[in-house]
Design an enzyme around this catalytic site. Structure first.
Site, mmCIF file in Angstrom:
data_model
loop_
_atom_site.group_PDB
_atom_site.id
_atom_site.type_symbol
_atom_site.label_atom_id
_atom_site.label_comp_id
_atom_site.label_asym_id
_atom_site.label_seq_id
_atom_site.Cartn_x
_atom_site.Cartn_y
_atom_site.Cartn_z
ATOM 1 N N ARG A 167 0.815 -1.209 0.000
ATOM 2 C CA ARG A 167 0.000 0.000 0.000
ATOM 3 C C ARG A 167 0.854 1.268 0.000
ATOM 4 O O ARG A 167 0.474 2.286 -0.588
ATOM 5 C CB ARG A 167 -0.963 -0.017 1.183
ATOM 6 C CG ARG A 167 -2.097 -1.013 0.995
ATOM 7 C CD ARG A 167 -3.110 -1.009 2.113
ATOM 8 N NE ARG A 167 -4.272 -1.803 1.763
ATOM 9 C CZ ARG A 167 -5.312 -2.025 2.550
ATOM 10 N NH1 ARG A 167 -5.321 -1.507 3.772
ATOM 11 N NH2 ARG A 167 -6.325 -2.769 2.148
ATOM 12 N N LYS A 216 -20.644 -17.199 -0.701
ATOM 13 C CA LYS A 216 -22.054 -16.966 -0.404
ATOM 14 C C LYS A 216 -22.716 -15.932 -1.310
ATOM 15 O O LYS A 216 -22.156 -14.872 -1.575
ATOM 16 C CB LYS A 216 -22.205 -16.516 1.044
ATOM 17 C CG LYS A 216 -21.788 -17.568 2.068
ATOM 18 C CD LYS A 216 -22.004 -17.072 3.494
ATOM 19 C CE LYS A 216 -21.656 -18.138 4.507
ATOM 20 N NZ LYS A 216 -21.887 -17.672 5.904
ATOM 21 N N GLY A 218 -10.359 -8.976 -1.800
ATOM 22 C CA GLY A 218 -9.299 -9.689 -1.098
ATOM 23 C C GLY A 218 -9.054 -11.099 -1.585
ATOM 24 O O GLY A 218 -7.919 -11.482 -1.906
ATOM 25 N N GLY A 254 -13.581 -3.398 0.139
ATOM 26 C CA GLY A 254 -14.936 -2.865 0.282
ATOM 27 C C GLY A 254 -15.297 -1.847 -0.769
ATOM 28 O O GLY A 254 -16.409 -1.860 -1.307
#
Length: 398
Positions: free
Chosen positions: A37, A198, A355, A378
């Protein structure tokens, strides 16, 4: 990137530049263990400093919930930033108030200071106007280079952009350009590849994609939910059977919009989920009652490759099987390597993120071969879902 103001639109000489970056890096015993990062924002820091700007780095670390927590201080990160940049990076033990003001006032043109964790103050996550003003007091310009935090309407990601002239940093610019090519203004046909465990975590994503892409590949455990919804017996496989109606609605919506949904036609099946477990390939309509679907079968992988061959843009989120354990990584690896070859041949544009996706592409050895791989979990997912990202919206030209 005409919709946003970038570093090309401003002179930095002698200006105090509040630069929001993502330094929420992995730490172990006070040392940064992964500098990815930092390396991503290094070019923006160097450019602003090289043009005579006084660089004031703003960042969060961990979840201190508005209180000063010593273990979540950014002090050790300042040293890591300095090593990546190969230059001195000063540190201030607060991001507002006297400590911050003194550290910023001590800067000469081209020098850099990292201010303490913005989340040590409640006003950060609350986007408190007074806290945003306190941050703004130490800057003349604002640059946001933290796309990974752009889905949060926090003081340092959104509030500041309304108080100072605001610009996108180079990492942010690169991310926005890639995402624009992925879904906003793509080269068609567009194929989305969505995997993971999911359906429940990706309902908004799937509902958005079926209205925007030409083909939608569904893999991983979530494919089992769709197969179950279609009346397929999936044995002991992971499946959210209570979401069968939701899956049917998504399939119906895809039919309305002309989006072709591609589900597995065969699968790698085992009786237990562990490394090296005995497994066999079964057609989808012959899954044993005591079997678990753990990866795409070879015919399904060929269908995914065919979908990519028919497309000009690929957007990828989520693995296609239980890639963490061999031999159930083969479907994801084969598809990823095929996408990489097509990208290298300039036949397709490939944009991936999330991720698990990054981990899967690294596992396949092709993360550097895609057109763009986002490390913003996110924020990338919310962009795929079609949601407005406050930190991005605040940078748009009026």
């Amino acid at each position: 990137m005409s919709d946003f103001k970038t570093l090309d639109d401003v002179s930095f000489q002698g200006k105090r530049v509040l630069l929001r970056v993502d330094l929420n890096v992995p730490m172990e015993k006070g040392r940064v263990t992964d500098k990815t990062r930092i390396e991503r924002v290094a070019s923006t820091i160097r450019e602003i400093a090289g043009k005579g700007g006084r660089v004031v780095l703003l960042a969060h670390f961990g979840r201190p919930k508005g209180k000063k927590v010593e273990s979540e201080s950014l002090a050790p990160v300042a040293d890591a930033v300095g090593k990546v940049l190969d230059r001195k990076v000063a540190f201030a033990d607060d991001c507002i108030g006297e400590a911050a003001r003194a550290a910023v006032d001590a800067l000469d043109d081209g020098e850099i200071v990292l201010l303490e964790n913005t989340r040590f103050h409640e006003g950060e996550e609350n986007n408190d106007p007074d806290f945003a003003k306190a941050l703004a007091a130490n800057g003349d310009l604002y640059v946001n280079d933290a796309f990974s935090a752009a889905h949060r309407a926090h003081a340092s990601t959104e509030g500041l952009a309304h108080l100072l002239p605001a610009y996108a940093g180079r990492a942010m610019q690169k991310e926005l350009e890639a995402l624009t090519r992925g879904l906003e203004k793509p080269t068609r046909p567009v194929c989305a590849i969505v995997g993971g465990a999911k359906v429940s975590t990706k309902i908004d994503l799937l509902e958005n994609l079926v209205g925007r892409v030409d083909k939608l590949v569904i893999g991983g455990g979530m494919a089992n939910t769709f197969l179950h919804a279609n009346g397929v017996a999936v044995g002991k496989s992971l499946a959210e059977r209570d979401l069968a109606e939701t899956a049917q609605k998504i399939l119906a919506r895809a039919k309305e919009t002309g989006c072709e949904v591609i589900l597995p036609v065969d699968a790698v099946v085992a009786k237990e989920f562990k490394a090296g477990a005995a497994s066999n390939v079964h057609m989808i309509d012959t899954i044993p009652e005591d079997g678990m679907i753990l990866d795409l079968g070879p015919a399904s992988v060929e269908r995914v490759k065919a979908a990519m061959s028919d497309s000009r843009t690929i957007v990828w989120n989520g693995p296609l099987g239980a890639f963490e354990i061999k031999p159930f990584d083969k479907g994801t690896v084969d598809a990823a390597r095929y996408a990489a070859r097509r990208t290298e041949a300039k036949a397709i544009i490939t944009v991936a993120g999330g991720g698990d996706t990054v981990a899967a592409l690294n596992h396949a050895g092709v993360a550097d071969d895609f057109t763009y791989v986002s490390t913003a979990g996110g924020a990338f997912l919310e962009w795929l879902e079609g949601k407005v990202l406050p930190g991005v919206a605040a940078l748009r030209k009026s």
